[in-house]
Design a protein around this motif. Structure first.
Motif, PDB file in Angstrom:
ATOM      1  N   ILE A   9       1.646  -2.275  16.936  1.00 60.95           N
ATOM      2  CA  ILE A   9       0.626  -2.329  17.688  1.00 60.95           C
ATOM      3  C   ILE A   9       0.387  -0.619  18.472  1.00 60.95           C
ATOM      4  CG2 ILE A   9       1.346  -1.937  20.713  1.00 60.95           C
ATOM      5  CD1 ILE A   9       3.337  -4.683  19.754  1.00 60.95           C
ATOM      6  N   HIS A  13       5.825   3.308  17.311  1.00 56.07           N
ATOM      7  CA  HIS A  13       6.499   4.861  16.908  1.00 56.07           C
ATOM      8  C   HIS A  13       7.102   4.020  15.374  1.00 56.07           C
ATOM      9  CE1 HIS A  13       8.790   3.350  20.392  1.00 56.07           C
ATOM     10  NE2 HIS A  13      10.198   4.316  19.648  1.00 56.07           N
ATOM     11  N   SER A  39       1.479  -9.321  20.998  1.00 58.88           N
ATOM     12  CA  SER A  39       1.423  -9.210  19.926  1.00 58.88           C
ATOM     13  C   SER A  39       2.946 -10.598  19.434  1.00 58.88           C
ATOM     14  CB  SER A  39       1.954  -8.318  19.464  1.00 58.88           C
ATOM     15  OG  SER A  39       3.694  -7.932  20.726  1.00 58.88           O
ATOM     16  N   THR A  52       8.353  -8.438  17.367  1.00 58.34           N
ATOM     17  CA  THR A  52       8.700  -6.954  16.778  1.00 58.34           C
ATOM     18  C   THR A  52       7.434  -7.127  16.136  1.00 58.34           C
ATOM     19  OG1 THR A  52      10.465  -6.895  15.730  1.00 58.34           O
ATOM     20  CG2 THR A  52      10.400  -6.855  18.732  1.00 58.34           C
ATOM     21  N   TRP A 112       6.412   3.486  28.859  1.00 57.16           N
ATOM     22  CA  TRP A 112       6.078   2.292  29.914  1.00 57.16           C
ATOM     23  C   TRP A 112       6.053   2.045  30.965  1.00 57.16           C
ATOM     24  CZ3 TRP A 112       3.014  -1.107  27.880  1.00 57.16           C
ATOM     25  CH2 TRP A 112       2.891  -1.214  26.364  1.00 57.16           C
TER      26      TRP A 112
HETATM   27  N1  LIG Z   1      14.198  -0.981  15.476  1.00 50.93           N
HETATM   28  C1  LIG Z   1      12.589  -1.781  15.862  1.00 50.93           C
HETATM   29  C2  LIG Z   1      12.216  -2.146  17.460  1.00 50.93           C
HETATM   30  C3  LIG Z   1      11.064  -2.992  17.028  1.00 50.93           C
HETATM   31  C4  LIG Z   1      10.288  -3.285  18.317  1.00 50.93           C
HETATM   32  O1  LIG Z   1      10.509  -2.905  19.615  1.00 50.93           O
HETATM   33  N2  LIG Z   1       8.584  -3.227  18.223  1.00 50.93           N
HETATM   34  C5  LIG Z   1       8.167  -3.496  19.389  1.00 50.93           C
HETATM   35  C6  LIG Z   1       6.847  -2.069  19.899  1.00 50.93           C
HETATM   36  S1  LIG Z   1       7.385  -0.216  19.334  1.00 50.93           S
HETATM   37  C7  LIG Z   1       7.836  -4.531  20.025  1.00 50.93           C
HETATM   38  O2  LIG Z   1       7.233  -5.567  18.828  1.00 50.93           O
HETATM   39  N3  LIG Z   1       7.454  -4.632  20.739  1.00 50.93           N
HETATM   40  C8  LIG Z   1       7.430  -5.640  21.492  1.00 50.93           C
HETATM   41  C9  LIG Z   1       5.643  -5.428  22.785  1.00 50.93           C
HETATM   42  O3  LIG Z   1       5.613  -4.318  23.416  1.00 50.93           O
HETATM   43  O4  LIG Z   1       5.335  -7.149  22.947  1.00 50.93           O
HETATM   44  C10 LIG Z   1      12.288  -1.664  13.857  1.00 50.93           C
HETATM   45  O5  LIG Z   1      12.769  -0.929  14.132  1.00 50.93           O
HETATM   46  O6  LIG Z   1      11.727  -2.476  13.649  1.00 50.93           O
END
Ligand SMILES: N[C@@H](CCC(=O)N[C@@H](CS)C(=O)NCC(=O)O)C(=O)O
Length: 246
Positions: A9, A13, A39, A52, A112
């Protein structure tokens, strides 16, 4: 090796963490940009186990999560290493990396929370991204995505204020790891790649950058990621920033 595909995305980060590690390993990959929330459905449809980013398709396998991706990259391509050879240092680096995985949540919530107030700065985080629709349109119609993401991530006033109140302590901790040679000790390791993108995302906030950039943590983040897209003008109530000043 078939071409690796990394689902990200824009502005994410941990996605940047995965990109940095793939680059470090010299593994070519195609980046696929996804819109937040949407996503989740895309990743499920692609038969990833979770919803994620970062999510990596590599040699037919699906690897999800920045820490899992680090381990898989190390397994298939040991050189240059992401994990130190020294076992004691290895434990400290793995601890820092694990901490960094939870620290991620703070800058995520800052973003957010801020976008809930004003979506205009969102566009700057998508610079160079290919979302399938123009970025301006994505931002214009992005209200529901922002509300849902703020809700998923519990980006409430209370949480964001608490996250800001403890940020100085977090930065002290990172600076200490740097002083101890656990991070920023020459060749970048998995803790550097995990934590620097979170610090870098925090630095895209005009409110926060002055408290970070002169610190070792800030210098590490800029050094590893000079070109992180995105900028959020002052947004937090001034009293929430007081604990950063002490
Ligand atoms: N701790 C996980 C976190 C993954 C995560 O939460 N990613 C977020 C983006 S930073 C995500 O996919 N969010 C789903 C969304 O925003 O719909 C990692 O390091 O991969």
């Amino acid at each position: 090796m078939g071409e690796a595909k990394l689902y990200v995305i824009p502005g994410s980060h941990p996605s940047r963490c995965a990109m940095l590690m793939l680059e470090r390993k010299g593994i070519p990959f195609k980046r696929v940009d996804l819109m937040p929330v949407i996503s989740k459905g895309v990743l499920r449809a692609m038969r990833f186990p979770d919803n994620t980013v970062p999510a990596l398709k590599l040699e037919g396998r699906r690897i999800q999560g920045s820490r899992e991706i680090a381990r898989e990259l190390e397994r298939i391509q040991p050189d240059p290493p992401l994990f130190p050879a020294d076992p004691d240092l290895g434990v400290q680096v793995a601890d820092a990396e694990r901490w960094g995985d939870t620290f991620q949540q703070k800058p995520r919530r800052f973003s957010w929370w801020a976008f809930k107030r004003d979506r205009a700065p969102m566009a700057s985080y998508s610079e160079g991204a290919r979302l399938g629709i123009p970025v301006g349109l994505a931002v214009k119609t992005g209200g529901p995505i922002v509300s849902l993401s703020a809700r998923f991530n519990e980006a409430t006033d209370e949480n964001v204020r608490a996250d800001l109140a403890s940020l100085r302590r977090d930065l002290d901790r990172i600076d200490q790891w740097i002083a101890d040679g656990v991070m920023a000790g020459g060749e970048p390791n998995v803790a550097d790649f995990q934590i620097a993108p979170s610090v870098r995302l925090a630095m895209t906030f005009d409110d926060l950058r002055p408290y970070i950039e002169q610190r070792p943590a800030g210098r590490l983040a800029i050094g590893l990621i000079p070109d992180f897209a995105g900028r959020t003008p002052p947004v937090f109530p001034p009293e929430w920033l007081e604990p950063l000043k002490a």
